[in-house]
Scaffold this motif. Structure first.
Motif, PDB file in Angstrom:
ATOM      1  N   PRO A   1       0.930  -1.177   0.283  1.00  0.00           N
ATOM      2  CA  PRO A   1      -0.474   0.052  -0.345  1.00  0.00           C
ATOM      3  C   PRO A   1       0.687   1.200  -0.249  1.00  0.00           C
ATOM      4  O   PRO A   1       0.449   2.117  -0.508  1.00  0.00           O
ATOM      5  CB  PRO A   1      -0.810  -0.848   1.213  1.00  0.00           C
ATOM      6  CG  PRO A   1      -0.422  -1.621   1.677  1.00  0.00           C
ATOM      7  CD  PRO A   1       0.564  -2.217   1.331  1.00  0.00           C
ATOM      8  N   ASN A   2       2.215   0.754   0.797  1.00  0.00           N
ATOM      9  CA  ASN A   2       2.869   2.633   0.440  1.00  0.00           C
ATOM     10  C   ASN A   2       3.672   3.058  -0.663  1.00  0.00           C
ATOM     11  O   ASN A   2       3.578   3.601  -1.357  1.00  0.00           O
ATOM     12  CB  ASN A   2       4.049   2.421   1.508  1.00  0.00           C
ATOM     13  CG  ASN A   2       3.789   2.006   2.945  1.00  0.00           C
ATOM     14  OD1 ASN A   2       3.140   2.994   3.807  1.00  0.00           O
ATOM     15  ND2 ASN A   2       4.071   1.292   3.710  1.00  0.00           N
TER      16      ASN A   2
ATOM     17  N   GLU B   1      -9.472   6.710  10.678  1.00  0.00           N
ATOM     18  CA  GLU B   1      -8.713   7.158  10.598  1.00  0.00           C
ATOM     19  C   GLU B   1      -7.603   8.192   9.479  1.00  0.00           C
ATOM     20  O   GLU B   1      -7.648   7.792   8.142  1.00  0.00           O
ATOM     21  CB  GLU B   1      -7.408   6.408  10.427  1.00  0.00           C
ATOM     22  CG  GLU B   1      -8.116   4.776  11.171  1.00  0.00           C
ATOM     23  CD  GLU B   1      -6.766   4.108  11.517  1.00  0.00           C
ATOM     24  OE1 GLU B   1      -5.580   4.397  11.066  1.00  0.00           O
ATOM     25  OE2 GLU B   1      -6.867   3.389  12.495  1.00  0.00           O
TER      26      GLU B   1
ATOM     27  N   ASP C   1      -1.291   8.740  12.491  1.00  0.00           N
ATOM     28  CA  ASP C   1       0.313   9.174  12.256  1.00  0.00           C
ATOM     29  C   ASP C   1       0.587  10.371  12.505  1.00  0.00           C
ATOM     30  O   ASP C   1       1.398  11.609  12.250  1.00  0.00           O
ATOM     31  CB  ASP C   1       0.834   9.022  10.760  1.00  0.00           C
ATOM     32  CG  ASP C   1       0.313   8.147   9.187  1.00  0.00           C
ATOM     33  OD1 ASP C   1       0.237   6.839  10.885  1.00  0.00           O
ATOM     34  OD2 ASP C   1       0.732   8.462   8.316  1.00  0.00           O
TER      35      ASP C   1
ATOM     36  N   LYS D   1       4.769   5.054  14.200  1.00  0.00           N
ATOM     37  CA  LYS D   1       4.807   5.041  15.003  1.00  0.00           C
ATOM     38  C   LYS D   1       6.532   5.133  15.469  1.00  0.00           C
ATOM     39  O   LYS D   1       8.045   3.891  15.311  1.00  0.00           O
ATOM     40  CB  LYS D   1       5.174   3.193  13.932  1.00  0.00           C
ATOM     41  CG  LYS D   1       5.219   3.026  12.353  1.00  0.00           C
ATOM     42  CD  LYS D   1       5.317   1.788  12.143  1.00  0.00           C
ATOM     43  CE  LYS D   1       5.316   2.111  10.059  1.00  0.00           C
ATOM     44  NZ  LYS D   1       3.638   2.268   9.982  1.00  0.00           N
TER      45      LYS D   1
ATOM     46  N   VAL E   1       4.044  -1.444  17.534  1.00  0.00           N
ATOM     47  CA  VAL E   1       5.062  -1.741  18.477  1.00  0.00           C
ATOM     48  C   VAL E   1       5.198  -3.005  18.134  1.00  0.00           C
ATOM     49  O   VAL E   1       4.304  -4.194  17.879  1.00  0.00           O
ATOM     50  CB  VAL E   1       3.895  -1.543  19.626  1.00  0.00           C
ATOM     51  CG1 VAL E   1       4.565  -2.240  21.052  1.00  0.00           C
ATOM     52  CG2 VAL E   1       3.642  -0.148  20.084  1.00  0.00           C
ATOM     53  N   GLU E   2       6.699  -3.482  18.457  1.00  0.00           N
ATOM     54  CA  GLU E   2       6.717  -4.899  17.768  1.00  0.00           C
ATOM     55  C   GLU E   2       7.457  -5.504  19.000  1.00  0.00           C
ATOM     56  O   GLU E   2       7.904  -6.257  18.764  1.00  0.00           O
ATOM     57  CB  GLU E   2       8.225  -4.215  16.747  1.00  0.00           C
ATOM     58  CG  GLU E   2       7.614  -3.807  14.920  1.00  0.00           C
ATOM     59  CD  GLU E   2       8.797  -3.458  13.625  1.00  0.00           C
ATOM     60  OE1 GLU E   2       9.376  -3.767  14.791  1.00  0.00           O
ATOM     61  OE2 GLU E   2       8.280  -2.876  12.855  1.00  0.00           O
TER      62      GLU E   2
HETATM   63  P1  C2E Z   1      -0.900   3.446   8.309  1.00  0.00           P
HETATM   64  O1  C2E Z   1      -2.431   3.171   8.389  1.00  0.00           O
HETATM   65  O2  C2E Z   1       0.491   3.492   9.281  1.00  0.00           O
HETATM   66  O3  C2E Z   1      -0.767   1.915   8.322  1.00  0.00           O
HETATM   67  C1  C2E Z   1      -0.402   1.418   9.215  1.00  0.00           C
HETATM   68  C2  C2E Z   1       1.049   0.597   8.365  1.00  0.00           C
HETATM   69  O4  C2E Z   1       2.076   0.184   9.675  1.00  0.00           O
HETATM   70  C3  C2E Z   1       0.311  -0.756   7.473  1.00  0.00           C
HETATM   71  O5  C2E Z   1       0.715  -0.618   6.613  1.00  0.00           O
HETATM   72  C4  C2E Z   1       0.742  -1.646   8.965  1.00  0.00           C
HETATM   73  O6  C2E Z   1       0.721  -3.022   8.216  1.00  0.00           O
HETATM   74  C5  C2E Z   1       1.840  -0.914   9.570  1.00  0.00           C
HETATM   75  N1  C2E Z   1       2.234  -1.770  10.311  1.00  0.00           N
HETATM   76  C6  C2E Z   1       1.265  -2.890  11.358  1.00  0.00           C
HETATM   77  N2  C2E Z   1       2.525  -2.956  12.671  1.00  0.00           N
HETATM   78  C7  C2E Z   1       3.673  -2.112  12.706  1.00  0.00           C
HETATM   79  C8  C2E Z   1       4.854  -2.974  13.072  1.00  0.00           C
HETATM   80  O7  C2E Z   1       5.103  -3.240  13.932  1.00  0.00           O
HETATM   81  N3  C2E Z   1       5.477  -2.457  12.402  1.00  0.00           N
HETATM   82  C9  C2E Z   1       5.670  -1.257  10.865  1.00  0.00           C
HETATM   83  N4  C2E Z   1       7.122  -1.804  10.315  1.00  0.00           N
HETATM   84  N5  C2E Z   1       4.720  -1.589  10.862  1.00  0.00           N
HETATM   85  C10 C2E Z   1       3.634  -2.377  11.416  1.00  0.00           C
HETATM   86  P2  C2E Z   1       0.467  -1.166   4.966  1.00  0.00           P
HETATM   87  O8  C2E Z   1      -0.462  -1.934   5.894  1.00  0.00           O
HETATM   88  O9  C2E Z   1       1.834  -1.286   4.358  1.00  0.00           O
HETATM   89  O10 C2E Z   1      -0.219   0.438   4.908  1.00  0.00           O
HETATM   90  C11 C2E Z   1       0.790   1.662   4.830  1.00  0.00           C
HETATM   91  C12 C2E Z   1      -0.093   2.479   4.503  1.00  0.00           C
HETATM   92  O11 C2E Z   1      -1.006   2.633   3.622  1.00  0.00           O
HETATM   93  C13 C2E Z   1      -0.957   3.222   5.764  1.00  0.00           C
HETATM   94  O12 C2E Z   1      -0.315   3.627   6.764  1.00  0.00           O
HETATM   95  C14 C2E Z   1      -1.760   3.511   5.245  1.00  0.00           C
HETATM   96  O13 C2E Z   1      -1.487   4.546   5.456  1.00  0.00           O
HETATM   97  C15 C2E Z   1      -1.972   3.502   3.834  1.00  0.00           C
HETATM   98  N6  C2E Z   1      -3.223   2.324   3.177  1.00  0.00           N
HETATM   99  C16 C2E Z   1      -3.349   1.245   3.851  1.00  0.00           C
HETATM  100  N7  C2E Z   1      -4.633   0.619   3.531  1.00  0.00           N
HETATM  101  C17 C2E Z   1      -4.990   1.847   3.083  1.00  0.00           C
HETATM  102  C18 C2E Z   1      -6.624   1.947   2.543  1.00  0.00           C
HETATM  103  O14 C2E Z   1      -7.798   1.166   2.960  1.00  0.00           O
HETATM  104  N8  C2E Z   1      -6.747   3.215   2.719  1.00  0.00           N
HETATM  105  C19 C2E Z   1      -6.176   4.548   2.755  1.00  0.00           C
HETATM  106  N9  C2E Z   1      -6.180   5.886   1.982  1.00  0.00           N
HETATM  107  N10 C2E Z   1      -4.747   4.035   2.726  1.00  0.00           N
HETATM  108  C20 C2E Z   1      -4.882   2.578   3.138  1.00  0.00           C
END
Ligand code: C2E
Ligand code: CA
Ligand code: CA
Length: 817
Positions: free
Chosen positions: A610-611, A686, A716, A739, A774-775
Motif C-alpha cells: 500500500p505504501n 482514520e 500518524d 510508529k 509496536v514490535e
Molecule cells: P498506516 O495507516 O499508518 O497503517 C499502518 C501501517 O503500519 C500498515 O502498513 C501496517 O501493516 C504497518 N504496521 C503495523 N504494525 C507494524 C509494526 O509493528 N511495525 C511496522 N514497521 N509496521 C507496522 P500497510 O498496511 O503497508 O499500510 C501502509 C499505509 O497505507 C497505511 O499506513 C495507510 O496509510 C495506507 N493504507 C493502507 N490501507 C489503506 C486504505 O484502505 N486506505 C487508505 N487510504 N490508505 C491505506
C-alpha cells in the motif's frame, strides 16, 4: 430751274424787240416769276421727297414731270400775259430797258445759274451714288449676317427687347422646336426658370445700355419642358435697323455635367483627404511627400510646410525602412499595399501605424503614391496587454504556463540546431499548503511574490523562469552542462534557506527540484516535462529540500508507476483487492478493542505494498472508488462477524484527504451505512493531519461524520507540521501516535519526546491513545507506564479476516467474562 425757265422765256421775248415794241404789265411779270419759282420748287420737292425709298418709282417721275411741265406752261402763260407788243420801237424802248444790256445781263446770269446747276447736279449725283453704294453694302452685310447666323454652329437668337425676332436652326434644335414660328414672337422670359429671371433681366438691360456683359451660365426650358444648361453671350446689334440683342446660346449641359462630376470628385477627394480621421498623404514617384492632411501633421508633429518636400524615409523608423521601400515600390508598380510600420514623431517617439499605399494613376500613368496611415498605438497596446495577460502570471509577473508552452518548442529547436543542452528544472515547494493555511491567502500571495523574485535572482540572466500555477515553477536553462544545471539547483536551494520576511512572520520553506536534460533522445516537450516532474517527485520522496536529475532508474520507477496505475484502474473489477485486519489491543488488559482495515493488492504481477500504490491511487484520484470499496468491504465484514457471533468491535478504515474533497462523500457514506446495516458507532475513520490542511471544509465534514455517530481517529500523529493545532481544532475520538516515535526505545531523547506527547494527549478527555508499530518486548515495557492501546506486530500482523477470527477467539478467551 425756275430761273432758267424765266430767262429762256424773257430772253426770247426781248430778242423780238428789233421788230416790235414790248410793253410789260408789271403784275403779270411778277406773277410769272412767282409761278415759275413756286412750281419749280414744288416739282423738285416731289421728286426728291421719296428719295429715302430705295427704288425710284415711275409714278414719282411722272408726277414730277407733270408738275414741271405745268410750271413751264403756267410761267409761259403768265409771262406772255405780262407783255404787249407794239410797232413803235422808240416808245417801247423808252418805256422799258435798254434791250442789249439787258440781254447780256440776263445771259450772264443764266450762264452762272447753269454753271451752278451743273455743279449742284454733279454733287447731287455723286451723293446719290455713294448712298446707293452704302445701301448695297448694308444689304450685303445683312445678307452675310443672316447667312452667318443661319449657319452658325452655335444657337443664335435675336431679341428686340420684348420678343424673339429671329432664331437659327441650331437654336431650334437645341430647344426641341421644329419650326421657327414656335419661337419667333414669343417672350424670352417664358423660357427661363425663376431663379435666373432676375439675372437675365439685368443682363439684357445692361446690354441694351451698351455695357459689356460677361457670358452667363444659366438654365433654360426646352419646348418639351426639360431643363438644359446653357451659356448665354449677349451683344447689342441693329437688326432691320432697329436696336436688338443678339444672344448666342451655347448648350453646356455636358460641360456642366462634367463640371459637376469634377466638383463632386474634388469634394470627395477633399473629404477623403482633408477630413479623413486617418492620415492621408501623397508621395511623388521619388517618394517625396507632396501633400498631407491635418491628421498627418498631428500624428508626426510637423507642420504641413515643414513636411512637404521631405522624402518619406525621414519620418520612418530605421527598422521600418526596408518594408516601407518594398511597399512603396510595389505600389509604384501598380499594386496597392498594406503594411504595419513605425514612424518617428518630430519629438522622437515611435508610433506604430498601419499604412495602405495606393498608386496614383493619372492618364494611365503612375505618378506617385497615395497613402492612408492609421495610428494603431491603441490596438498595439491592447494587443500587448492581451499577450501580457495571456502570457504573464499576474501575481509574480513571471511568464506563465501558456508562455512556457509557447517558448519551450523554440528553445528545443534552437538546442537541436546549435547542438547544445537544455535543462528543465521543475521547482515545487515542500508543504507550501501549510504556508497558505497558516498565513492566509493574502500573505501566501505575498510570500509567492517574494520567493519568485528571489528565485529569479538565483538563476542566470539568460535563463527563464515560468510560474506554472500554484507553487510550481519551471526554469529553463539554455546551453548548459549538467554541472551548471546542478549549480543553479543548489543555488536555488541555498537561497531558500534564508527565511522569507513577511509582515509579523518569518517563513522558511524548502524546495524540491526535478531536473531533466534535453537531448536528442527526448521525444517531445511533454516527455521532458514529465521527466522533470518525476525527478521532482523522487526528490520529494527522498526527503524533500533537495534536487534530483532524471535518470535511467528513475525512468524504471516511472515505468513501474505507470504499470501500477494501469493495474489499479482495473483492480476492483478484477477483484484483486482484499482487506487485512490488524487488531488494537489494550495494553493493560490485553483485550482486543478494535481493528484496523488495511488494504492489500495482489495483481497478476505480484503483490504491491500500500505504501507504493496508495500514493499513486491518491495522485490519480483512483483512491476515491478504491476507498469506497474499502469502506463497503469493512462494513460487510463487520456484519459477517456479527453473524458469526463475535461481539461488536470498532473497525477503523483509512480515509485519504482526496476522498474528503469529493462533493458526494457524505452521501456515499450514508448510503454505504444503510446498505450494509453498519452501526456507525462502531465505525472509525482514520484521517491524517493532511486532511485538515487540504480541504477547507474538512472540519465541517468531520462534524457531520461525528453527527452520524462515526468515530474519528487522527493517524500518524507526531509527524506533521501542526499537530498541536489539530488536537485543539478537531473533535477526535482516537489519536494514533506514529510508529516512528517508538522506533528507537534505546534513544532516551526520543523516548522523553514520546513521553511528553503522550502526557499532553492524555490530558484530552475521552480519547483513546493508540501506539502504532509496536514490535518488541522493550517497547511494551516502556509503554506500560501509560494507559494505552497498542497496535503492531508484537500482537499481530494485519491478517485476512479468517485468520483474524482465530486471534480474536484467543483474546476472547483471555477475557474473564
Ligand atoms: P498506516 O495507516 O499508518 O497503517 C499502518 C501501517 O503500519 C500498515 O502498513 C501496517 O501493516 C504497518 N504496521 C503495523 N504494525 C507494524 C509494526 O509493528 N511495525 C511496522 N514497521 N509496521 C507496522 P500497510 O498496511 O503497508 O499500510 C501502509 C499505509 O497505507 C497505511 O499506513 C495507510 O496509510 C495506507 N493504507 C493502507 N490501507 C489503506 C486504505 O484502505 N486506505 C487508505 N487510504 N490508505 C491505506
Ligand atoms: Ca492507519
Ligand atoms: Ca499510521
Amino acid at each position: 430751274m425756275g430761273t432758267g425757265i424765266l430767262l429762256v422765256h424773257h430772253i426770247s421775248v426781248i430778242s423780238m424787240e428789233e421788230a416790235i415794241v414790248i410793253h410789260y404789265a408789271s403784275f403779270s411779270f411778277v406773277s410769272s416769276i412767282v409761278i415759275s419759282l413756286l412750281f419749280s420748287y414744288l416739282g423738285i420737292y416731289f421728286f426728291f421727297q421719296k428719295r429715302q425709298v430705295h427704288r425710284i418709282s415711275p409714278m414719282r417721275n411722272v408726277f414730277s414731270s407733270i408738275v414741271l411741265g405745268l410750271t413751264i406752261s403756267l410761267m409761259h402763260f403768265s409771262g406772255m400775259n405780262a407783255v404787249t407788243f407794239s410797232n413803235s420801237h422808240q416808245n417801247a424802248f423808252n418805256n422799258g430797258f435798254n434791250s442789249f444790256a439787258l440781254a447780256i445781263v440776263i445771259s450772264l446770269f443764266a450762264f452762272v445759274i447753269m454753271i451752278f446747276t451743273i455743279f449742284y447736279s454733279f454733287f447731287d449725283y455723286h451723293k446719290i451714288t455713294s448712298e446707293k453704294r452704302l445701301l448695297q453694302q448694308i444689304r450685303d452685310s445683312e445678307d452675310r449676317y443672316r447667312q452667318l447666323v443661319e449657319h452658325s454652329p452655335d444657337p443664335i437668337l435675336v431679341h428686340d427687347g420684348q420678343k424673339i425676332i429671329f432664331v437659327n436652326d441650331v437654336c431650334l434644335e437645341m430647344v426641341h422646336a421644329s419650326d421657327k414660328r414656335e419661337l419667333v414672337g414669343k417672350r424670352i422670359k417664358n423660357f427661363i426658370p425663376l431663379e435666373y429671371k432676375e439675372m437675365m433681366k439685368d443682363g439684357l438691360e445692361k446690354i441694351k445700355a451698351g455695357k459689356k456683359v460677361k457670358p452667363a451660365e444659366i438654365q433654360i426650358f426646352t419646348l418639351d419642358g426639360s431643363l438644359i444648361d446653357v451659356e448665354v453671350n449677349g451683344v447689342k446689334i441693329l437688326y432691320d435697323r432697329k436696336a436688338s440683342i443678339q444672344l448666342i446660346i451655347r448648350e453646356i449641359t455636358e460641360k456642366k455635367k462634367i463640371q459637376r462630376k469634377i466638383m463632386e470628385n474634388e469634394q470627395r477627394y477633399q473629404s477623403l483627404f482633408k477630413y479623413n480621421p486617418d492620415g492621408v498623404f501623397s508621395l511623388d514617384a521619388k517618394g517625396v511627400i507632396t501633400d498631407v492632411n491635418p491628421f498627418v501633421e498631428k500624428l508626426l508633429g510637423y507642420s504641413k510646410e515643414e513636411i512637404l518636400g521631405m522624402p518619406y524615409e525621414h519620418v520612418l523608423d530605421d527598422k521600418s525602412l526596408d518594408i516601407a521601400n518594398k511597399s512603396f515600390n510595389e505600389a509604384l508598380s501598380g499594386k496597392p499595399q498594406s503594411i504595419e510600420l513605425m514612424v518617428t514623431h518630430k519629438n522622437g517617439h515611435k508610433i506604430p501605424i498601419y499604412i495602405t499605399d495606393i498608386p496614383i494613376i493619372i492618364d494611365k500613368k503612375i505618378i506617385g503614391v497615395h497613402g492612408i496611415a492609421k495610428d494603431i498605438s491603441k490596438e498595439k497596446e491592447a494587443q500587448r496587454k492581451i499577450t501580457e495577460l495571456a502570457y504573464q502570471d499576474q501575481l509574480t509577473q513571471l511568464p506563465n504556463r501558456t508562455c512556457f508552452y509557447k517558448e519551450i518548442g523554440k528553445v528545443m529547436k534552437r538546442a537541436q540546431e546549435m547542438n547544445n543542452k537544455v535543462a528543465l528544472l521543475v521547482v515545487d515547494f515542500d508543504n507550501f499548503k501549510n504556508v497558505n493555511d497558516t498565513l492566509g491567502h493574502m500573505k501566501g500571495d505575498l510570500f509567492l511574490k517574494k520567493i519568485a523574485y528571489r528565485m529569479k535572482g538565483a538563476i542566470r540572466k539568460k535563463d527563464n523562469i515560468f510560474r506554472m500555477g500554484g507553487d510550481e515553477f519551471i526554469i529553463v536553462l539554455e546551453n548548459v552542462t549538467v554541472d551548471e544545471a546542478r549549480e543553479v539547483a543548489e543555488r536555488l536551494l541555498k537561497e531558500m534557506n534564508q527565511p522569507v520576511p513577511l509582515i509579523e512572520h518569518e517563513i522558511v520553506v524548502t524546495l524540491s527540484i526535478g531536473i531533466s536534460m534535453y537531448n536528442a533522445a527526448t521525444e517531445n516537450v511533454e516527455k521532458l516535462l514529465q521527466q522533470a516532474d518525476f525527478a521532482m517527485y523522487s526528490a520529494k520522496e527522498e526527503g524533500k529540500n533537495n534536487y534530483r536529475f532524471f535518470t535511467k532508474d528513475l525512468n524504471e520507477k516511472v515505468k513501474r508507476k505507470h504499470h501500477i496505475e494501469r493495474g489499479l484502474r482495473r483492480a476492483i473489477e478484477r477483484k484483486e483487492f482484499k482487506l487485512y485486519y490488524q487488531p488494537k489491543v489494550e495494553l493493560h488488559s490485553g483485550k482486543m478493542v478494535g481493528l484496523e482495515a488495511l488494504l492489500r493488492w495482489n495483481p497478476s504481477f505480484g503483490s504491491v505494498s500500500p505504501n507504493e500504490f496508495i500514493p499513486i491511487a491518491e495522485e490519480t484520484g483512483l483512491i476515491v472508488p478504491i476507498g469506497e470499496w474499502v469502506l463497503k468491504e469493512a462494513c460487510r465484514q463487520s456484519f459477517k462477524w456479527k453473524q458469526h457471533g463475535f461481539p461488536k468491535m470498532r473497525v477503523s478504515v483509512n480515509v485519504s484527504a482526496r476522498q474528503f474533497k469529493e462533493p458526494e462523500f457524505m452521501k456515499r457514506i450514508v448510503n454505504i451505512l444503510e446498505e450494509t446495516e453498519m452501526d456507525p458507532h462502531y465505525l472509525e475513520m482514520e484521517i491524517t493531519e493532511s486532511v485538515m490542511l487540504d480541504a477547507q471544509d474538512s472540519l465541517q465534514i468531520v462534524k457531520e461524520l461525528k453527527d452520524l455517530g462515526i468515530k474519528i481517529a487522527i493517524d500518524d500523529f507526531g509527524t506533521g507540521y501542526s499537530s498541536m493545532k489539530v488536537i485543539s481544532s478537531i473533535e477526535f475520538d482516537t489519536l494514533k501516535i506514529d510508529k516512528s516515535l517508538i522506533a528507537d526505545v534505546e534513544n532516551h531523547r526520543s523516548m522523553s519526546v514520546l513521553k511528553t506527547i503522550i502526557g499532553i494527549t492524555e490530558m484530552v478527555e475521552n480519547i483513546q491513545i493508540v501506539m502504532e508499530g509496536v514490535e518488541t518486548e522493550e517497547q511494551i515495557h516502556f509503554l506500560k507506564q501509560f494507559n494505552l492501546v497498542v497496535q503492531g506486530y508484537y500482537y499481530s500482523q494485519p491478517l485476512p479476516s479468517e485468520q483474524l477470527e482465530i486471534f480474536w477467539n484467543q483474546t476472547l478467551q483471555l477475557d474473564p467474562k
